[in-house]
Scaffold this motif. Structure first.
Motif, mmCIF file in Angstrom:
data_model
loop_
_atom_site.group_PDB
_atom_site.id
_atom_site.type_symbol
_atom_site.label_atom_id
_atom_site.label_comp_id
_atom_site.label_asym_id
_atom_site.label_seq_id
_atom_site.Cartn_x
_atom_site.Cartn_y
_atom_site.Cartn_z
ATOM 1 N N TRP A 28 -8.795 7.084 7.524
ATOM 2 C CA TRP A 28 -8.065 6.319 6.514
ATOM 3 C C TRP A 28 -9.006 5.862 5.415
ATOM 4 C CZ3 TRP A 28 -3.156 5.404 5.353
ATOM 5 C CH2 TRP A 28 -2.823 4.292 4.557
ATOM 6 N N SER A 29 -8.529 5.897 4.173
ATOM 7 C CA SER A 29 -9.270 5.376 3.023
ATOM 8 C C SER A 29 -8.305 4.568 2.172
ATOM 9 C CB SER A 29 -9.843 6.513 2.175
ATOM 10 O OG SER A 29 -10.759 7.278 2.906
ATOM 11 N N GLU A 30 -8.835 3.562 1.472
ATOM 12 C CA GLU A 30 -7.993 2.782 0.564
ATOM 13 C C GLU A 30 -8.657 2.661 -0.785
ATOM 14 O OE1 GLU A 30 -6.018 -0.855 1.623
ATOM 15 O OE2 GLU A 30 -5.557 -0.089 3.613
ATOM 16 N N LEU A 31 -7.802 2.701 -1.813
ATOM 17 C CA LEU A 31 -8.273 2.577 -3.178
ATOM 18 C C LEU A 31 -7.492 1.493 -3.897
ATOM 19 C CD1 LEU A 31 -8.167 5.910 -2.480
ATOM 20 C CD2 LEU A 31 -9.390 5.879 -4.637
ATOM 21 N N LYS A 32 -8.185 0.774 -4.764
ATOM 22 C CA LYS A 32 -7.549 -0.233 -5.608
ATOM 23 C C LYS A 32 -6.944 0.491 -6.801
ATOM 24 C CE LYS A 32 -8.528 -4.367 -8.279
ATOM 25 N NZ LYS A 32 -9.569 -5.236 -8.811
ATOM 26 N N THR A 79 0.857 -1.176 0.000
ATOM 27 C CA THR A 79 0.000 0.000 0.000
ATOM 28 C C THR A 79 0.895 1.227 0.000
ATOM 29 O OG1 THR A 79 -1.727 -1.147 1.243
ATOM 30 C CG2 THR A 79 -1.785 1.267 1.279
ATOM 31 N N ILE A 80 0.617 2.138 -0.893
ATOM 32 C CA ILE A 80 1.350 3.394 -0.938
ATOM 33 C C ILE A 80 0.508 4.397 -0.157
ATOM 34 C CG2 ILE A 80 2.266 5.215 -2.413
ATOM 35 C CD1 ILE A 80 2.392 2.987 -4.627
ATOM 36 N N ALA A 81 1.033 4.873 0.972
ATOM 37 C CA ALA A 81 0.278 5.755 1.853
ATOM 38 C C ALA A 81 0.639 7.216 1.619
ATOM 39 C CB ALA A 81 0.539 5.378 3.308
ATOM 40 N N LEU A 82 -0.383 8.037 1.429
ATOM 41 C CA LEU A 82 -0.203 9.473 1.239
ATOM 42 C C LEU A 82 -0.996 10.228 2.294
ATOM 43 C CD1 LEU A 82 -0.794 9.771 -2.630
ATOM 44 C CD2 LEU A 82 1.391 9.694 -1.427
ATOM 45 N N SER A 83 -0.481 11.381 2.700
ATOM 46 C CA SER A 83 -1.199 12.261 3.613
ATOM 47 C C SER A 83 -2.002 13.259 2.781
ATOM 48 C CB SER A 83 -0.218 13.028 4.497
ATOM 49 O OG SER A 83 0.514 12.142 5.293
ATOM 50 N N VAL A 84 -3.279 13.415 3.120
ATOM 51 C CA VAL A 84 -4.160 14.325 2.394
ATOM 52 C C VAL A 84 -5.023 15.105 3.374
ATOM 53 C CG1 VAL A 84 -4.229 12.851 0.334
ATOM 54 C CG2 VAL A 84 -5.964 12.578 2.104
ATOM 55 N N LYS A 85 -5.578 16.249 2.929
ATOM 56 C CA LYS A 85 -6.447 17.056 3.780
ATOM 57 C C LYS A 85 -7.852 16.465 3.874
ATOM 58 C CE LYS A 85 -4.256 21.516 3.156
ATOM 59 N NZ LYS A 85 -4.399 22.866 2.642
ATOM 60 N N ASP A 86 -8.368 15.958 2.754
ATOM 61 C CA ASP A 86 -9.739 15.465 2.681
ATOM 62 C C ASP A 86 -9.737 14.150 1.909
ATOM 63 O OD1 ASP A 86 -12.400 14.901 1.843
ATOM 64 O OD2 ASP A 86 -12.933 17.024 1.882
ATOM 65 N N PRO A 88 3.564 17.753 1.319
ATOM 66 C CA PRO A 88 3.704 17.236 -0.046
ATOM 67 C C PRO A 88 4.965 16.388 -0.180
ATOM 68 C CG PRO A 88 3.117 19.553 -0.082
ATOM 69 C CD PRO A 88 3.443 19.207 1.357
ATOM 70 N N GLY A 89 4.842 15.312 -0.930
ATOM 71 C CA GLY A 89 5.978 14.416 -1.121
ATOM 72 C C GLY A 89 6.095 13.357 -0.037
ATOM 73 N N ASN A 90 5.223 13.416 0.971
ATOM 74 C CA ASN A 90 5.244 12.433 2.048
ATOM 75 C C ASN A 90 4.573 11.158 1.558
ATOM 76 O OD1 ASN A 90 5.244 11.036 4.435
ATOM 77 N ND2 ASN A 90 3.592 12.204 5.355
ATOM 78 N N LEU A 119 -3.694 2.209 -2.815
ATOM 79 C CA LEU A 119 -3.324 3.549 -2.402
ATOM 80 C C LEU A 119 -4.072 3.842 -1.113
ATOM 81 C CD1 LEU A 119 -1.876 6.248 -3.102
ATOM 82 C CD2 LEU A 119 -4.030 6.952 -4.171
ATOM 83 N N GLY A 120 -3.329 4.195 -0.063
ATOM 84 C CA GLY A 120 -3.936 4.548 1.209
ATOM 85 C C GLY A 120 -3.878 6.044 1.408
ATOM 86 N N LEU A 121 -4.993 6.618 1.868
ATOM 87 C CA LEU A 121 -5.060 8.047 2.108
ATOM 88 C C LEU A 121 -5.289 8.294 3.585
ATOM 89 C CD1 LEU A 121 -7.402 8.992 -0.890
ATOM 90 C CD2 LEU A 121 -4.889 9.035 -0.823
ATOM 91 N N GLY A 122 -4.299 8.892 4.244
ATOM 92 C CA GLY A 122 -4.398 9.224 5.658
ATOM 93 C C GLY A 122 -4.694 10.705 5.805
ATOM 94 N N GLU A 123 -5.749 11.024 6.529
ATOM 95 C CA GLU A 123 -6.172 12.414 6.647
ATOM 96 C C GLU A 123 -5.355 13.154 7.697
ATOM 97 O OE1 GLU A 123 -10.340 13.565 5.412
ATOM 98 O OE2 GLU A 123 -10.473 13.442 7.601
ATOM 99 N N HIS A 124 -4.795 14.304 7.293
ATOM 100 C CA HIS A 124 -3.999 15.160 8.171
ATOM 101 C C HIS A 124 -4.408 16.604 7.929
ATOM 102 C CE1 HIS A 124 -1.235 11.952 9.378
ATOM 103 N NE2 HIS A 124 -1.399 11.512 8.153
ATOM 104 N N THR A 125 -4.389 17.419 8.974
ATOM 105 C CA THR A 125 -4.780 18.825 8.824
ATOM 106 C C THR A 125 -3.804 19.591 7.956
ATOM 107 O OG1 THR A 125 -3.710 19.366 10.913
ATOM 108 C CG2 THR A 125 -6.088 18.956 10.977
#
Length: 125
Positions: A43-47, A11-18, A65-67, A55-61
């Protein structure tokens, strides 16, 4: 020979706002498919289009970028962590457990890049 045996998933994890908005973007632009949104865990995951890669999306305030943190699935995180710690591999704090969902631990390569090991707990007895 490797110290531990990983499964054939990453899983490739990215930090996102929403997460929900980002998931919609990845669906419409890259054709990914949302697997689930775990709102309580942020947390959200996409195929993705690649076999065994999500792809994993971790929500952060304030995401940085690039994390990007690759998350490698393992069958027994506790055992693998012990093996790696005995080999002087540095971890970032204790193992995190979200009951009934996942167990994770962050470790670092020699250059300080973060990697994560994850054990799926959704089918745990």
């Amino acid at each position: 020979m490797a110290l531990i045996s990983l499964k054939n998933t990453v899983t490739i994890a990215l930090s996102v706002k929403d997460r929900h908005k980002s998931a919609e973007w990845y669906e419409s632009v890259l054709g990914f498919q949302t697997i689930y949104h775990a709102d309580d865990a942020g947390w959200s995951e996409l195929k993705t289009k690649s076999e065994g890669v999500t792809l994993g999306l971790g929500e952060h305030t304030q995401p940085v970028p690039g994390n990007c943190v690759p998350v490698f699935e393992t069958a027994d995180l506790d055992r693998d962590r012990e093996v790696l710690e005995n080999a002087s591999i540095r971890f970032d704090g204790p193992t995190v457990v979200i009951e009934g969902m996942v167990k994770t631990a962050t470790l670092y390569d020699p250059d300080g890049n973060a990697l994560m090991l994850a054990e799926d707990l959704t089918n745990a007895v």
